[in-house]
Design a protein around this motif. Sequence first.
Motif, PDB file in Angstrom:
ATOM      1  N   VAL A 190     -52.610 -66.041  52.336  1.00  0.00           N
ATOM      2  CA  VAL A 190     -53.579 -66.694  53.222  1.00  0.00           C
ATOM      3  C   VAL A 190     -54.973 -66.176  52.910  1.00  0.00           C
ATOM      4  O   VAL A 190     -55.184 -64.967  52.798  1.00  0.00           O
ATOM      5  CB  VAL A 190     -53.271 -66.411  54.714  1.00  0.00           C
ATOM      6  CG1 VAL A 190     -54.319 -67.081  55.610  1.00  0.00           C
ATOM      7  CG2 VAL A 190     -51.874 -66.894  55.090  1.00  0.00           C
ATOM      8  N   ASN A 191     -55.913 -67.086  52.806  1.00  0.00           N
ATOM      9  CA  ASN A 191     -57.314 -66.703  52.680  1.00  0.00           C
ATOM     10  C   ASN A 191     -57.870 -66.575  54.092  1.00  0.00           C
ATOM     11  O   ASN A 191     -58.429 -67.511  54.658  1.00  0.00           O
ATOM     12  CB  ASN A 191     -58.078 -67.763  51.875  1.00  0.00           C
ATOM     13  CG  ASN A 191     -59.528 -67.380  51.638  1.00  0.00           C
ATOM     14  OD1 ASN A 191     -60.085 -66.539  52.342  1.00  0.00           O
ATOM     15  ND2 ASN A 191     -60.141 -67.991  50.649  1.00  0.00           N
ATOM     16  N   LYS A 234     -63.643 -68.420  59.014  1.00  0.00           N
ATOM     17  CA  LYS A 234     -64.913 -69.102  58.794  1.00  0.00           C
ATOM     18  C   LYS A 234     -64.852 -70.544  59.280  1.00  0.00           C
ATOM     19  O   LYS A 234     -65.830 -71.078  59.828  1.00  0.00           O
ATOM     20  CB  LYS A 234     -65.268 -69.063  57.301  1.00  0.00           C
ATOM     21  CG  LYS A 234     -66.612 -69.671  56.968  1.00  0.00           C
ATOM     22  CD  LYS A 234     -66.885 -69.591  55.481  1.00  0.00           C
ATOM     23  CE  LYS A 234     -68.211 -70.259  55.139  1.00  0.00           C
ATOM     24  NZ  LYS A 234     -68.488 -70.216  53.668  1.00  0.00           N
ATOM     25  N   ASN A 235     -63.709 -71.202  59.109  1.00  0.00           N
ATOM     26  CA  ASN A 235     -63.545 -72.588  59.556  1.00  0.00           C
ATOM     27  C   ASN A 235     -63.505 -72.698  61.077  1.00  0.00           C
ATOM     28  O   ASN A 235     -63.954 -73.695  61.651  1.00  0.00           O
ATOM     29  CB  ASN A 235     -62.266 -73.192  58.960  1.00  0.00           C
ATOM     30  CG  ASN A 235     -62.406 -73.501  57.484  1.00  0.00           C
ATOM     31  OD1 ASN A 235     -63.512 -73.557  56.951  1.00  0.00           O
ATOM     32  ND2 ASN A 235     -61.287 -73.707  56.806  1.00  0.00           N
ATOM     33  N   ILE A 236     -62.955 -71.679  61.726  1.00  0.00           N
ATOM     34  CA  ILE A 236     -62.790 -71.728  63.182  1.00  0.00           C
ATOM     35  C   ILE A 236     -64.073 -71.369  63.929  1.00  0.00           C
ATOM     36  O   ILE A 236     -64.366 -71.948  64.977  1.00  0.00           O
ATOM     37  CB  ILE A 236     -61.646 -70.788  63.613  1.00  0.00           C
ATOM     38  CG1 ILE A 236     -60.307 -71.304  63.084  1.00  0.00           C
ATOM     39  CG2 ILE A 236     -61.581 -70.650  65.136  1.00  0.00           C
ATOM     40  CD1 ILE A 236     -59.158 -70.355  63.280  1.00  0.00           C
ATOM     41  N   LYS A 237     -64.842 -70.457  63.384  1.00  0.00           N
ATOM     42  CA  LYS A 237     -66.004 -69.917  64.114  1.00  0.00           C
ATOM     43  C   LYS A 237     -66.951 -71.006  64.633  1.00  0.00           C
ATOM     44  O   LYS A 237     -67.388 -70.944  65.790  1.00  0.00           O
ATOM     45  CB  LYS A 237     -66.761 -68.927  63.240  1.00  0.00           C
ATOM     46  CG  LYS A 237     -67.846 -68.174  64.007  1.00  0.00           C
ATOM     47  CD  LYS A 237     -68.335 -66.979  63.240  1.00  0.00           C
ATOM     48  CE  LYS A 237     -69.399 -66.229  64.032  1.00  0.00           C
ATOM     49  NZ  LYS A 237     -68.894 -65.740  65.330  1.00  0.00           N
ATOM     50  N   PRO A 238     -67.298 -72.058  63.849  1.00  0.00           N
ATOM     51  CA  PRO A 238     -68.251 -73.057  64.334  1.00  0.00           C
ATOM     52  C   PRO A 238     -67.748 -73.881  65.524  1.00  0.00           C
ATOM     53  O   PRO A 238     -68.549 -74.535  66.197  1.00  0.00           O
ATOM     54  CB  PRO A 238     -68.470 -73.967  63.108  1.00  0.00           C
ATOM     55  CG  PRO A 238     -68.069 -73.150  61.939  1.00  0.00           C
ATOM     56  CD  PRO A 238     -66.954 -72.288  62.429  1.00  0.00           C
ATOM     57  N   VAL A 242     -55.350 -73.332  66.695  1.00  0.00           N
ATOM     58  CA  VAL A 242     -56.082 -73.807  65.514  1.00  0.00           C
ATOM     59  C   VAL A 242     -56.035 -72.771  64.393  1.00  0.00           C
ATOM     60  O   VAL A 242     -56.034 -73.131  63.215  1.00  0.00           O
ATOM     61  CB  VAL A 242     -57.533 -74.183  65.885  1.00  0.00           C
ATOM     62  CG1 VAL A 242     -58.362 -74.482  64.633  1.00  0.00           C
ATOM     63  CG2 VAL A 242     -57.534 -75.401  66.801  1.00  0.00           C
ATOM     64  N   THR A 243     -55.946 -71.497  64.756  1.00  0.00           N
ATOM     65  CA  THR A 243     -55.758 -70.480  63.721  1.00  0.00           C
ATOM     66  C   THR A 243     -54.469 -70.766  62.948  1.00  0.00           C
ATOM     67  O   THR A 243     -54.437 -70.712  61.712  1.00  0.00           O
ATOM     68  CB  THR A 243     -55.686 -69.064  64.334  1.00  0.00           C
ATOM     69  OG1 THR A 243     -56.920 -68.781  65.000  1.00  0.00           O
ATOM     70  CG2 THR A 243     -55.447 -68.010  63.258  1.00  0.00           C
ATOM     71  N   GLY A 244     -53.412 -71.114  63.680  1.00  0.00           N
ATOM     72  CA  GLY A 244     -52.149 -71.478  63.029  1.00  0.00           C
ATOM     73  C   GLY A 244     -52.275 -72.721  62.180  1.00  0.00           C
ATOM     74  O   GLY A 244     -51.729 -72.799  61.071  1.00  0.00           O
ATOM     75  N   VAL A 245     -53.012 -73.718  62.697  1.00  0.00           N
ATOM     76  CA  VAL A 245     -53.237 -74.956  61.940  1.00  0.00           C
ATOM     77  C   VAL A 245     -53.966 -74.651  60.636  1.00  0.00           C
ATOM     78  O   VAL A 245     -53.595 -75.144  59.561  1.00  0.00           O
ATOM     79  CB  VAL A 245     -54.044 -75.970  62.777  1.00  0.00           C
ATOM     80  CG1 VAL A 245     -54.490 -77.151  61.909  1.00  0.00           C
ATOM     81  CG2 VAL A 245     -53.225 -76.468  63.961  1.00  0.00           C
ATOM     82  N   GLU A 246     -55.000 -73.824  60.719  1.00  0.00           N
ATOM     83  CA  GLU A 246     -55.792 -73.492  59.532  1.00  0.00           C
ATOM     84  C   GLU A 246     -54.986 -72.701  58.514  1.00  0.00           C
ATOM     85  O   GLU A 246     -55.137 -72.882  57.308  1.00  0.00           O
ATOM     86  CB  GLU A 246     -57.043 -72.710  59.940  1.00  0.00           C
ATOM     87  CG  GLU A 246     -58.101 -73.552  60.615  1.00  0.00           C
ATOM     88  CD  GLU A 246     -58.695 -74.594  59.685  1.00  0.00           C
ATOM     89  OE1 GLU A 246     -58.976 -74.272  58.513  1.00  0.00           O
ATOM     90  OE2 GLU A 246     -58.878 -75.742  60.129  1.00  0.00           O
ATOM     91  N   VAL A 247     -54.117 -71.818  59.004  1.00  0.00           N
ATOM     92  CA  VAL A 247     -53.241 -71.084  58.083  1.00  0.00           C
ATOM     93  C   VAL A 247     -52.339 -72.066  57.330  1.00  0.00           C
ATOM     94  O   VAL A 247     -52.137 -71.954  56.125  1.00  0.00           O
ATOM     95  CB  VAL A 247     -52.391 -70.041  58.839  1.00  0.00           C
ATOM     96  CG1 VAL A 247     -51.283 -69.487  57.939  1.00  0.00           C
ATOM     97  CG2 VAL A 247     -53.270 -68.899  59.330  1.00  0.00           C
ATOM     98  N   GLY A 248     -51.816 -73.051  58.068  1.00  0.00           N
ATOM     99  CA  GLY A 248     -50.971 -74.059  57.429  1.00  0.00           C
ATOM    100  C   GLY A 248     -51.725 -74.856  56.391  1.00  0.00           C
ATOM    101  O   GLY A 248     -51.224 -75.105  55.285  1.00  0.00           O
TER     102      GLY A 248
END
Length: 300
Positions: free
Chosen positions: A36-37, A43-47, A147-153
């Motif tokens: 996982v990056n 970075k994607n979630i913060k905004p 959303v953290t889980g979504v982004e990991v996926g």
Amino acid sequence: MNKLCQLLKIENEDLLFQQITSTFKDKGITLWDYFVNWEKVHKNIKPIEKELNLLNVLIGKENIEKEVYDLIKEYPQVIKAFPFLIAFRSTSVSILIDETNFVYKDYDFKHRFMTDDDCKDLTLFFMQSGLGSLMQDKKVKNLVDYVTGVEVGLDSNGRKNRGGTLMENIVEKFVSQACTELGLEYMAQANAKKIKEHWNIDIVVDKSSRNLDFAIHKNGKLYFIECNFYGGGGSKLKSTATEYVNMNAYWNAQDITFIWVTDGAGWKSTLKPLREYFDKADYLLNLEILKNNGLETILK
């Protein structure tokens, strides 16, 4: 005799080829950052973190449709988070709402002034996309975590690209070490323009988009390195070997030394094309040879 044979003081080509192929890395080259990056995920979630926290108030609400409408009306910025909740990367989408007459409905998730109709439309999107029942039924407890889980996926799709750069990252450590020891310069992702700018050397490329994994400069002499790792077999290996036979001849014609660094258990079932390259080129290396200072030996 093969130049590498002479440099490594190995008796003959057969022994060198056997040494190369018997020391391929069977277990792969997976590093910790392959999975996982995390930097990209966060970075994607913060905004949209504030918007996700605003949407948290919807969790468990009975009259979910009205609550969604009211929230959008009061805090229209929450629509920015909608695509993230459904693992969608675009800020707009056209939905086919009548598949027999091909009628579409356009949705835009960019923050803007919202009319009542806009609020109704986006509430409908929230409900129809399944987000309404997700929230109402308390299937999630916190949208930032969700959303953290979504982004990991979603980030798992990038593993192929990360896998492609793993070998480059490892090889660069050896290239950097060799160049530091010998006082040489190198560049990653080298092309004709960069080589001209940095070293004032003109090269003729076979295609304008040609990038070399690494280029090394030594007293006006260039060394080009291409590297790859194949954990599994397939037709790609044969075509790569054929391509590099031609590439070796192409660069040699310009007095440029070509070095191919390859590794991986995939080669064990495809040795014939690798041997063809080995017989026609001067330098075929693997990670074990790099570890044993093979590159330094060549550059000296």
